[in-house]
Design a protein around this motif. Structure first.
Motif, PDB file in Angstrom:
ATOM      1  N   SER A 182      10.871  19.113  -6.467  1.00  0.00           N
ATOM      2  CA  SER A 182       9.732  19.745  -5.786  1.00  0.00           C
ATOM      3  C   SER A 182       9.318  21.074  -6.409  1.00  0.00           C
ATOM      4  CB  SER A 182      10.082  19.977  -4.320  1.00  0.00           C
ATOM      5  OG  SER A 182      11.212  20.842  -4.207  1.00  0.00           O
ATOM      6  N   ARG A 183      10.118  21.633  -7.306  1.00  0.00           N
ATOM      7  CA  ARG A 183       9.813  22.978  -7.828  1.00  0.00           C
ATOM      8  C   ARG A 183       8.439  23.082  -8.497  1.00  0.00           C
ATOM      9  NH1 ARG A 183      14.859  21.960  -9.549  1.00  0.00           N
ATOM     10  NH2 ARG A 183      16.554  22.809  -8.264  1.00  0.00           N
ATOM     11  N   PRO A 184       8.009  22.083  -9.295  1.00  0.00           N
ATOM     12  CA  PRO A 184       6.663  22.210  -9.878  1.00  0.00           C
ATOM     13  C   PRO A 184       5.566  22.369  -8.833  1.00  0.00           C
ATOM     14  CG  PRO A 184       7.895  20.524 -11.042  1.00  0.00           C
ATOM     15  CD  PRO A 184       8.723  20.911  -9.841  1.00  0.00           C
ATOM     16  N   ILE A 185       5.667  21.646  -7.723  1.00  0.00           N
ATOM     17  CA  ILE A 185       4.653  21.740  -6.676  1.00  0.00           C
ATOM     18  C   ILE A 185       4.703  23.105  -6.011  1.00  0.00           C
ATOM     19  CG2 ILE A 185       3.894  20.805  -4.448  1.00  0.00           C
ATOM     20  CD1 ILE A 185       4.966  18.091  -5.368  1.00  0.00           C
ATOM     21  N   GLU A 186       5.892  23.543  -5.642  1.00  0.00           N
ATOM     22  CA  GLU A 186       6.046  24.842  -4.975  1.00  0.00           C
ATOM     23  C   GLU A 186       5.574  25.975  -5.885  1.00  0.00           C
ATOM     24  OE1 GLU A 186       9.970  23.572  -2.334  1.00  0.00           O
ATOM     25  OE2 GLU A 186      10.196  24.270  -4.392  1.00  0.00           O
ATOM     26  N   ALA A 187       5.921  25.899  -7.165  1.00  0.00           N
ATOM     27  CA  ALA A 187       5.514  26.946  -8.106  1.00  0.00           C
ATOM     28  C   ALA A 187       3.999  27.001  -8.247  1.00  0.00           C
ATOM     29  CB  ALA A 187       6.167  26.709  -9.472  1.00  0.00           C
ATOM     30  N   ALA A 188       3.389  25.856  -8.451  1.00  0.00           N
ATOM     31  CA  ALA A 188       1.942  25.813  -8.684  1.00  0.00           C
ATOM     32  C   ALA A 188       1.147  26.326  -7.488  1.00  0.00           C
ATOM     33  CB  ALA A 188       1.508  24.391  -9.031  1.00  0.00           C
ATOM     34  N   LEU A 189       1.543  25.920  -6.276  1.00  0.00           N
ATOM     35  CA  LEU A 189       0.814  26.360  -5.088  1.00  0.00           C
ATOM     36  C   LEU A 189       0.955  27.871  -4.879  1.00  0.00           C
ATOM     37  CD1 LEU A 189       1.567  23.494  -2.525  1.00  0.00           C
ATOM     38  CD2 LEU A 189      -0.427  23.797  -4.000  1.00  0.00           C
ATOM     39  N   CYS A 190       2.008  28.457  -5.475  1.00  0.00           N
ATOM     40  CA  CYS A 190       2.199  29.906  -5.388  1.00  0.00           C
ATOM     41  C   CYS A 190       1.627  30.630  -6.609  1.00  0.00           C
ATOM     42  CB  CYS A 190       3.681  30.240  -5.235  1.00  0.00           C
ATOM     43  SG  CYS A 190       4.401  29.658  -3.683  1.00  0.00           S
ATOM     44  N   GLY A 191       0.904  29.910  -7.472  1.00  0.00           N
ATOM     45  CA  GLY A 191       0.227  30.544  -8.598  1.00  0.00           C
ATOM     46  C   GLY A 191       1.113  30.847  -9.786  1.00  0.00           C
ATOM     47  N   THR A 192       2.179  30.066  -9.987  1.00  0.00           N
ATOM     48  CA  THR A 192       3.145  30.346 -11.043  1.00  0.00           C
ATOM     49  C   THR A 192       3.375  29.106 -11.894  1.00  0.00           C
ATOM     50  OG1 THR A 192       4.259  32.026  -9.717  1.00  0.00           O
ATOM     51  CG2 THR A 192       5.522  31.067 -11.517  1.00  0.00           C
ATOM     52  N   LEU A 193       3.515  29.289 -13.187  1.00  0.00           N
ATOM     53  CA  LEU A 193       3.807  28.194 -14.102  1.00  0.00           C
ATOM     54  C   LEU A 193       5.242  27.714 -13.905  1.00  0.00           C
ATOM     55  CD1 LEU A 193       3.101  26.396 -16.587  1.00  0.00           C
ATOM     56  CD2 LEU A 193       3.970  28.262 -18.021  1.00  0.00           C
ATOM     57  N   CYS A 194       5.445  26.408 -14.044  1.00  0.00           N
ATOM     58  CA  CYS A 194       6.789  25.841 -14.033  1.00  0.00           C
ATOM     59  C   CYS A 194       7.025  25.152 -15.373  1.00  0.00           C
ATOM     60  CB  CYS A 194       6.937  24.829 -12.892  1.00  0.00           C
ATOM     61  SG  CYS A 194       8.561  24.040 -12.796  1.00  0.00           S
ATOM     62  N   ILE A 195       8.163  25.437 -15.995  1.00  0.00           N
ATOM     63  CA  ILE A 195       8.579  24.634 -17.141  1.00  0.00           C
ATOM     64  C   ILE A 195       9.727  23.758 -16.673  1.00  0.00           C
ATOM     65  CG2 ILE A 195       7.929  26.556 -18.643  1.00  0.00           C
ATOM     66  CD1 ILE A 195      10.964  26.585 -19.483  1.00  0.00           C
ATOM     67  N   SER A 196       9.828  22.523 -17.209  1.00  0.00           N
ATOM     68  CA  SER A 196      10.725  21.560 -16.597  1.00  0.00           C
ATOM     69  C   SER A 196      11.552  20.801 -17.618  1.00  0.00           C
ATOM     70  CB  SER A 196       9.931  20.552 -15.768  1.00  0.00           C
ATOM     71  OG  SER A 196      10.781  19.582 -15.182  1.00  0.00           O
ATOM     72  N   GLU A 201       0.868  -1.180   0.000  1.00  0.00           N
ATOM     73  CA  GLU A 201       0.000   0.000   0.000  1.00  0.00           C
ATOM     74  C   GLU A 201       0.907   1.232   0.000  1.00  0.00           C
ATOM     75  OE1 GLU A 201      -4.190   1.360   0.582  1.00  0.00           O
ATOM     76  OE2 GLU A 201      -3.493  -0.680   0.893  1.00  0.00           O
ATOM     77  N   ALA A 202       0.866   2.017  -1.081  1.00  0.00           N
ATOM     78  CA  ALA A 202       1.811   3.127  -1.220  1.00  0.00           C
ATOM     79  C   ALA A 202       1.116   4.362  -1.767  1.00  0.00           C
ATOM     80  CB  ALA A 202       2.971   2.727  -2.136  1.00  0.00           C
ATOM     81  N   TYR A 203       1.535   5.537  -1.272  1.00  0.00           N
ATOM     82  CA  TYR A 203       0.950   6.807  -1.692  1.00  0.00           C
ATOM     83  C   TYR A 203       2.052   7.846  -1.864  1.00  0.00           C
ATOM     84  CZ  TYR A 203      -3.418   4.694  -0.159  1.00  0.00           C
ATOM     85  OH  TYR A 203      -4.488   3.853  -0.017  1.00  0.00           O
ATOM     86  N   CYS A 204       1.790   8.772  -2.774  1.00  0.00           N
ATOM     87  CA  CYS A 204       2.717   9.873  -2.989  1.00  0.00           C
ATOM     88  C   CYS A 204       2.382  11.002  -2.012  1.00  0.00           C
ATOM     89  CB  CYS A 204       2.630  10.373  -4.427  1.00  0.00           C
ATOM     90  SG  CYS A 204       3.931  11.543  -4.869  1.00  0.00           S
ATOM     91  N   MET A 205       3.364  11.434  -1.245  1.00  0.00           N
ATOM     92  CA  MET A 205       3.161  12.509  -0.287  1.00  0.00           C
ATOM     93  C   MET A 205       4.373  13.430  -0.305  1.00  0.00           C
ATOM     94  SD  MET A 205       2.210  12.366   3.761  1.00  0.00           S
ATOM     95  CE  MET A 205       1.858  13.880   4.662  1.00  0.00           C
ATOM     96  N   PRO A 206       4.372  14.429  -1.177  1.00  0.00           N
ATOM     97  CA  PRO A 206       5.505  15.362  -1.224  1.00  0.00           C
ATOM     98  C   PRO A 206       5.583  16.190   0.044  1.00  0.00           C
ATOM     99  CG  PRO A 206       3.721  16.133  -2.613  1.00  0.00           C
ATOM    100  CD  PRO A 206       3.340  14.755  -2.162  1.00  0.00           C
ATOM    101  N   ILE A 207       6.800  16.541   0.424  1.00  0.00           N
ATOM    102  CA  ILE A 207       6.986  17.291   1.669  1.00  0.00           C
ATOM    103  C   ILE A 207       6.781  18.785   1.464  1.00  0.00           C
ATOM    104  CG2 ILE A 207       8.558  15.562   2.616  1.00  0.00           C
ATOM    105  CD1 ILE A 207      10.890  17.359   1.818  1.00  0.00           C
ATOM    106  N   GLU A 208       6.526  19.210   0.220  1.00  0.00           N
ATOM    107  CA  GLU A 208       6.384  20.644  -0.068  1.00  0.00           C
ATOM    108  C   GLU A 208       4.933  21.051  -0.295  1.00  0.00           C
ATOM    109  OE1 GLU A 208       8.144  18.538  -1.919  1.00  0.00           O
ATOM    110  OE2 GLU A 208      10.245  18.960  -1.458  1.00  0.00           O
ATOM    111  N   GLY A 209       3.964  20.219   0.108  1.00  0.00           N
ATOM    112  CA  GLY A 209       2.573  20.477  -0.224  1.00  0.00           C
ATOM    113  C   GLY A 209       1.795  21.289   0.797  1.00  0.00           C
ATOM    114  N   ASP A 210       2.471  21.906   1.732  1.00  0.00           N
ATOM    115  CA  ASP A 210       1.788  22.672   2.778  1.00  0.00           C
ATOM    116  C   ASP A 210       1.260  23.984   2.192  1.00  0.00           C
ATOM    117  OD1 ASP A 210       0.967  24.144   4.986  1.00  0.00           O
ATOM    118  OD2 ASP A 210       2.578  23.389   6.258  1.00  0.00           O
TER     119      ASP A 210
END
Length: 221
Positions: free
Chosen positions: A125-139, A24-33
């Motif tokens: 983690s940059r895509p997650i941090e960027a998105a939660l701050c309302g900014t597009l990330c290119i990768s 039983e496994a789940y994705c839980m990034p540490i930057e999702g606060d």
């Protein structure tokens, strides 16, 4: 994992590998606060932002971007760091966050072929941090992106030339940039913001029965 009821991992690829073995496994990034990384709705006055340590490969990308007359702000170069409280505000002021995916270590650590590969493409983690701050990330390409995103939800590249081409295209077309940003931010928010992401994890913890995985033998390490 055999000693645990369930596995939480930052990486979508490792989640699939655990599931492949029956865990039983789940994705839980540490930057999702979402109380830390949130959109401050500030004026977008920074064209492109990169934050992270600078190694030779990243420096080559960053220098090439600057040589093409693209305004780039770098955080993490030498002693240029900011606090965790300040970083989300800077991301919110940016139009695009740049994510570089190559591993920063010397080689891929693999007992069978330790010195064969120069790098691997990691989920950062940059895509997650960027998105939660309302900014597009290119990768830069990463296999995990194919698991998370549908086609045309995040602009990706392999080379510095492809990176500059994408940046110029987005910065020259406000409507296209806005379209990508909205779709990208909604996707990440729905998947990885802690309050939403933890619901299936909580349900798994509350379940009375778990899968039992037995080892044939203990691994040599």
């Amino acid at each position: 994992a055999s000693a645990c009821d369930l596995v939480l991992s930052h990486c979508p690829l490792s989640v699939l590998k655990y599931k492949e073995k029956g865990y039983e496994a789940y994705c839980m990034p540490i930057e999702g606060d979402g109380d830390i990384f949130k959109n401050h709705n500030l004026k977008k006055e920074i064209d492109v932002l990169f934050f992270g340590l600078i190694n030779p490969d990243r420096k080559e990308f960053l220098d090439y971007i600057k040589s093409n007359d693209i305004s780039l702000r770098i955080i993490g170069e030498s002693t240029n760091f900011v606090s965790l409280e300040e970083l989300p505000k800077i991301i919110s002021r940016s139009k695009i966050v740049l994510n570089l995916s190559k591993s920063t270590g010397k080689t891929v650590l693999n007992y069978a072929s330790e010195d064969i590969y120069n790098f691997n493409y990691m989920w950062k983690s940059r895509p997650i941090e960027a998105a939660l701050c309302g900014t597009l990330c290119i990768s830069e390409y990463s296999p995990a992106l194919e698991i998370i995103f549908d086609k045309n939800e995040i602009p990706t590249f392999y080379t510095k030339e492809e990176c500059v081409e994408i940046l110029k295209k987005l910065l020259a077309d406000q409507e296209l940039l806005s379209k990508y940003t909205t779709k990208f931010c909604l996707k990440i928010s729905d998947l990885y913001e802690d309050k939403k992401n933890f619901e299936p994890i909580y349900n798994a913890i509350e379940k009375s029965a778990y899968r039992i995985v037995k080892l044939n033998k203990f691994p040599y390490w």
